[in-house]
Design a protein around this motif. Structure first.
Motif, PDB file in Angstrom:
ATOM      1  N   MET A  29       0.859  -1.190   0.000  1.00 23.88           N
ATOM      2  CA  MET A  29       0.000   0.000   0.000  1.00 23.88           C
ATOM      3  C   MET A  29       0.892   1.236   0.000  1.00 23.88           C
ATOM      4  O   MET A  29       1.773   1.381   0.848  1.00 23.88           O
ATOM      5  CB  MET A  29      -0.916   0.001   1.215  1.00 23.88           C
ATOM      6  N   ILE A  30       0.677   2.111  -0.969  1.00 24.30           N
ATOM      7  CA  ILE A  30       1.502   3.300  -1.117  1.00 24.30           C
ATOM      8  C   ILE A  30       0.989   4.408  -0.189  1.00 24.30           C
ATOM      9  O   ILE A  30      -0.218   4.641  -0.086  1.00 24.30           O
ATOM     10  CB  ILE A  30       1.468   3.784  -2.583  1.00 24.30           C
ATOM     11  N   PRO A  31       1.862   5.095   0.526  1.00 23.31           N
ATOM     12  CA  PRO A  31       1.411   6.190   1.398  1.00 23.31           C
ATOM     13  C   PRO A  31       0.742   7.293   0.604  1.00 23.31           C
ATOM     14  O   PRO A  31       1.091   7.539  -0.557  1.00 23.31           O
ATOM     15  CB  PRO A  31       2.715   6.678   2.048  1.00 23.31           C
ATOM     16  N   ASP A  32      -0.227   7.960   1.217  1.00 22.81           N
ATOM     17  CA  ASP A  32      -0.950   9.003   0.495  1.00 22.81           C
ATOM     18  C   ASP A  32      -0.103  10.270   0.391  1.00 22.81           C
ATOM     19  O   ASP A  32       0.959  10.399   1.006  1.00 22.81           O
ATOM     20  CB  ASP A  32      -2.310   9.286   1.137  1.00 22.81           C
ATOM     21  N   THR A  33      -0.602  11.207  -0.395  1.00 22.86           N
ATOM     22  CA  THR A  33       0.167  12.413  -0.685  1.00 22.86           C
ATOM     23  C   THR A  33       0.445  13.231   0.569  1.00 22.86           C
ATOM     24  O   THR A  33       1.556  13.754   0.749  1.00 22.86           O
ATOM     25  CB  THR A  33      -0.577  13.266  -1.728  1.00 22.86           C
ATOM     26  N   ASP A  34      -0.531  13.349   1.452  1.00 18.37           N
ATOM     27  CA  ASP A  34      -0.320  14.130   2.677  1.00 18.37           C
ATOM     28  C   ASP A  34       0.794  13.525   3.526  1.00 18.37           C
ATOM     29  O   ASP A  34       1.608  14.254   4.121  1.00 18.37           O
ATOM     30  CB  ASP A  34      -1.618  14.209   3.485  1.00 18.37           C
ATOM     31  N   THR A  35       0.822  12.191   3.592  1.00 24.31           N
ATOM     32  CA  THR A  35       1.866  11.519   4.367  1.00 24.31           C
ATOM     33  C   THR A  35       3.238  11.813   3.789  1.00 24.31           C
ATOM     34  O   THR A  35       4.196  12.122   4.522  1.00 24.31           O
ATOM     35  CB  THR A  35       1.609  10.004   4.386  1.00 24.31           C
ATOM     36  N   VAL A  36       3.361  11.714   2.478  1.00 23.32           N
ATOM     37  CA  VAL A  36       4.659  11.938   1.835  1.00 23.32           C
ATOM     38  C   VAL A  36       5.069  13.402   1.961  1.00 23.32           C
ATOM     39  O   VAL A  36       6.244  13.715   2.190  1.00 23.32           O
ATOM     40  CB  VAL A  36       4.625  11.468   0.369  1.00 23.32           C
ATOM     41  N   ARG A  37       4.124  14.306   1.828  1.00 27.29           N
ATOM     42  CA  ARG A  37       4.452  15.725   1.985  1.00 27.29           C
ATOM     43  C   ARG A  37       4.961  16.016   3.400  1.00 27.29           C
ATOM     44  O   ARG A  37       5.866  16.840   3.588  1.00 27.29           O
ATOM     45  CB  ARG A  37       3.235  16.588   1.667  1.00 27.29           C
ATOM     46  N   ALA A  38       4.400  15.347   4.375  1.00 29.01           N
ATOM     47  CA  ALA A  38       4.887  15.522   5.744  1.00 29.01           C
ATOM     48  C   ALA A  38       6.324  15.022   5.868  1.00 29.01           C
ATOM     49  O   ALA A  38       7.128  15.597   6.621  1.00 29.01           O
ATOM     50  CB  ALA A  38       3.973  14.783   6.721  1.00 29.01           C
ATOM     51  N   ARG A  39       6.666  13.983   5.128  1.00 29.71           N
ATOM     52  CA  ARG A  39       8.050  13.502   5.126  1.00 29.71           C
ATOM     53  C   ARG A  39       8.977  14.544   4.511  1.00 29.71           C
ATOM     54  O   ARG A  39      10.069  14.788   5.029  1.00 29.71           O
ATOM     55  CB  ARG A  39       8.146  12.181   4.363  1.00 29.71           C
ATOM     56  N   TRP A  40       8.551  15.135   3.393  1.00 32.24           N
ATOM     57  CA  TRP A  40       9.370  16.197   2.795  1.00 32.24           C
ATOM     58  C   TRP A  40       9.643  17.283   3.826  1.00 32.24           C
ATOM     59  O   TRP A  40      10.781  17.747   3.973  1.00 32.24           O
ATOM     60  CB  TRP A  40       8.662  16.839   1.607  1.00 32.24           C
ATOM     61  N   ALA A  41       8.592  17.680   4.529  1.00 32.97           N
ATOM     62  CA  ALA A  41       8.728  18.793   5.473  1.00 32.97           C
ATOM     63  C   ALA A  41       9.720  18.461   6.584  1.00 32.97           C
ATOM     64  O   ALA A  41      10.522  19.319   6.994  1.00 32.97           O
ATOM     65  CB  ALA A  41       7.364  19.150   6.060  1.00 32.97           C
ATOM     66  N   ARG A  42       9.686  17.221   7.094  1.00 31.27           N
ATOM     67  CA  ARG A  42      10.615  16.841   8.159  1.00 31.27           C
ATOM     68  C   ARG A  42      12.058  16.907   7.663  1.00 31.27           C
ATOM     69  O   ARG A  42      12.936  17.416   8.371  1.00 31.27           O
ATOM     70  CB  ARG A  42      10.287  15.429   8.664  1.00 31.27           C
ATOM     71  N   VAL A  43      12.291  16.369   6.465  1.00 25.45           N
ATOM     72  CA  VAL A  43      13.653  16.397   5.939  1.00 25.45           C
ATOM     73  C   VAL A  43      14.077  17.827   5.630  1.00 25.45           C
ATOM     74  O   VAL A  43      15.209  18.237   5.925  1.00 25.45           O
ATOM     75  CB  VAL A  43      13.778  15.513   4.680  1.00 25.45           C
ATOM     76  N   GLN A  44      13.181  18.623   5.060  1.00 26.21           N
ATOM     77  CA  GLN A  44      13.513  20.016   4.733  1.00 26.21           C
ATOM     78  C   GLN A  44      13.848  20.813   5.979  1.00 26.21           C
ATOM     79  O   GLN A  44      14.755  21.657   5.961  1.00 26.21           O
ATOM     80  CB  GLN A  44      12.355  20.650   3.960  1.00 26.21           C
TER      81      GLN A  44
END
Length: 394
Positions: free
Chosen positions: A1-16
Motif C-alpha cells: 500500500m503506497i502512502p498518500d500524498t499528505d503523508t509523503v508531503r509531511a516527510r518532505w517537510a521533516r527532511v527540509q
C-alpha cells in the motif's frame, strides 16, 4: 500500500526542516530506501539510477529513466517527473546528470550548498555531480534524512504491523516443523510457504517487496532461514539438510518486508531435554531479556539500554559473552539506525521501531536468541511480534 500524498508531503517537510537546520539548500537523494520514502514509488528493479532532488524550500523533482516514466507518473507522490534516456516514445536527455544540471539551473541551485548521502553515494556518482555542478558545494546530509526516518508515521506503522503478523505466522509454522525434527531447509521452506499463503489470502493488496540495486530487485521479501546447534554462531548462513538431535538448540530467523517496512521475528527452540550448560544459558538469557525490557522506553539513550544489558549479562555470569548490540532499528531497512549498542547516544522517542534481541553465542554448543520487533510508545514500548517467548522446548 503506497502512502498518500499528505503523508509523503509531511516527510518532505521533516527532511527540509533538517536541511535548513544544517544550512543546506537542497539534497540529491539516490539511496533506494530514501527515494521511496520521499516519493512512495519504487521501480522494483533499479536497473537505472533513480534520484530525488529535494530543495530546502519548495517541491521535489523526480529524475529516473524513461523506462520508468509511465509507472512513476501513475504511482509517485512527486508530480514533477523528469525522465532521461529513451523508451519507446518517452525521450529525454541521454544521462541523469544532464537532467540534474537542468533542474538545478531552473531552481537557482547551480551554485548552492547541496547535500548528498555520504554513507551510500558511489564515487562515480559523486564525480558526475561535481562535474555537472562545478560551482556547487557538496556536503554529507545523509543524517538529515535518517533523522526524519527515525520516528515512523502512521502509514509505516500500519505496514510494519502487517509485516509482523505475517512473520508470526511463519514462525508458528517453523516451530511446528522443528517439533517434527525437520531439517534447516525444511523448516525454512515451511515458514516461507506459510507466509506466502497468509500474504496472498489476507493481505493481497500489500507489496511484499524490498529494495534492489542496479543489478536487480526484490519482488518478494518474505524470508526465513534456520540453523542448528554449532551452526548458530554463523549467524547468517544458508540453511542445509542438517537436522537437530536431542539436546541441541535450533534457531530460526524470519524477516518480512511489507510496503518496504521490515519486521523481524527470531526464536530459539530446545530440541528435547537440554544438557545442564545449555539449560542454564537459555534460562539466563530469558532472565536478561526480562530485566532489560523495561529500559525500552522514551527518554533513555540506546547506550543506556545497552548498559542495562551489560549489567544483567554480568549478573548472570555471561559477561564474557556480551554481544556488540542487543537490537537495532527497523524500517525501510532491516538493519537501519539506531543501534542498541554502547556508543549510540540517540534518545529513544515514541514512534521509533526497533528489534530487541539479547543473545548468547557460546562456541561449546552454538547459541540462542529470541528477537522481537517493537515500537517505542509514550508509556514505554509495544511488542509487535507475538510468538511465545519462553524456553520453547519440543
Amino acid at each position: 500500500m503506497i502512502p498518500d500524498t499528505d503523508t509523503v508531503r509531511a516527510r518532505w517537510a521533516r527532511v527540509q526542516n533538517n536541511l535548513r537546520a544544517d544550512g543546506v539548500d537542497a539534497m540529491v537523494v539516490v539511496k533506494p530506501q530514501n527515494t521511496f520514502y520521499l516519493s512512495g514509488y519504487t521501480p522494483m528493479i533499479y536497473s537505472h539510477p533513480v534520484l530525488v532532488v529535494l530543495p530546502a524550500e519548495g517541491e521535489p523533482v523526480f529524475i529516473l529513466h524513461a523506462l520508468r516514466a509511465h509507472s512513476s507518473r501513475t504511482v509517485s507522490r512527486i508530480s514533477d517527473i523528469r525522465p532521461y534516456g529513451r523508451w519507446a516514445k518517452e525521450i529525454g536527455p541521454d544521462h541523469w546528470w544532464q537532467v540534474l544540471a537542468e533542474v538545478m539551473a531552473e531552481r537557482g541551485l547551480s551554485e548552492a550548498r547541496i547535500g548528498i548521502e555520504g554513507e551510500f553515494l558511489p564515487v562515480n556518482y559523486q564525480r558526475r555531480l561535481e562535474l555537472s555542478l562545478p560551482e556547487a558545494a557538496f556536503t554529507d546530509t545523509g543524517q538529515a534524512l535518517m533523522r526524519a526516518r527515525y520516528v515512523k508515521d502512521a502509514a509505516e506503522l500500519e505496514s510494519l504491523r502487517v509485516a509482523c503478523e505475517i512473520a508470526d505466522a511463519g514462525m508458528d509454522a517453523a516451530l511446528e516443523a522443528v517439533a517434527g525434527r525437520r531439517s534447516e531447509v525444511e523448516v525454512s521452506s515451511v515458514a516461507m510457504r506459510t507466509m506466502q499463503e497468509v500474504w496472498s489470502s489476507l493481505h493481497p493488496d500489500r507489496l511484499a517487496m524490498d529494495f534492489g540495486n542496479l543489478e536487480g530487485g526484490v519482488f518478494n521479501a518474505l524470508w526465513a532461514y534456520s540453523l542448528v546447534g554449532d551452526r548458530v554462531p554463523m549467524n547468517s548462513a544458508p540453511p542445509t539438510s542438517r537436522r537437530p538431535v536431542n539436546g541441541e538448540i535450533q534457531w530460526t530467523v524470519i524477516w518480512t518486508a511489507i510496503d518496504g517496512m521490515h519486521a523481524e521475528n527470531e526464536r530459539s527452540v530446545a530440541v528435547g531435554p537440554l544438557p545442564a550448560e545449555r539449560q542454564r544459558a537459555f534460562e539466563a538469557l530469558l532472565a536478561i531479556r526480562e530485566e532489560v525490557q523495561p529500559y525500552l522506553r522514551p527518554g533513555l539513550t540506546c547506550a543506556e539500554v545497552y548498559e542495562a544489558a551489560r549489567t544483567s549479562y554480568v549478573r548472570h555470569g555471561y559477561g564474557d559473552y556480551l554481544p556488540g548490540r542487543i537490537g537495532h532499528g527497523l524500517g525501510l531497512g532491516p538493519h537501519e539506525q539506531p543501534s542498541l549498542g554502547p556508543h549510540d547516544d540517540l534518545v529513544l522517542e515514541p514512534g521509533m521501531t526497533l528489534t530487541f534481541e539479547p543473545n548468547l553465542r557460546i562456541p561449546s554448543f552454538g547459541g540462542l536468541q529470541h528477537s522481537d520487533s517493537l515500537v517505542i510508545t509514550e508509556a514505554g514500548h509495544e511488542l509487535l511480534t507475538h510468538t511465545r517467548r519462553d524456553l520453547i522446548q519440543v
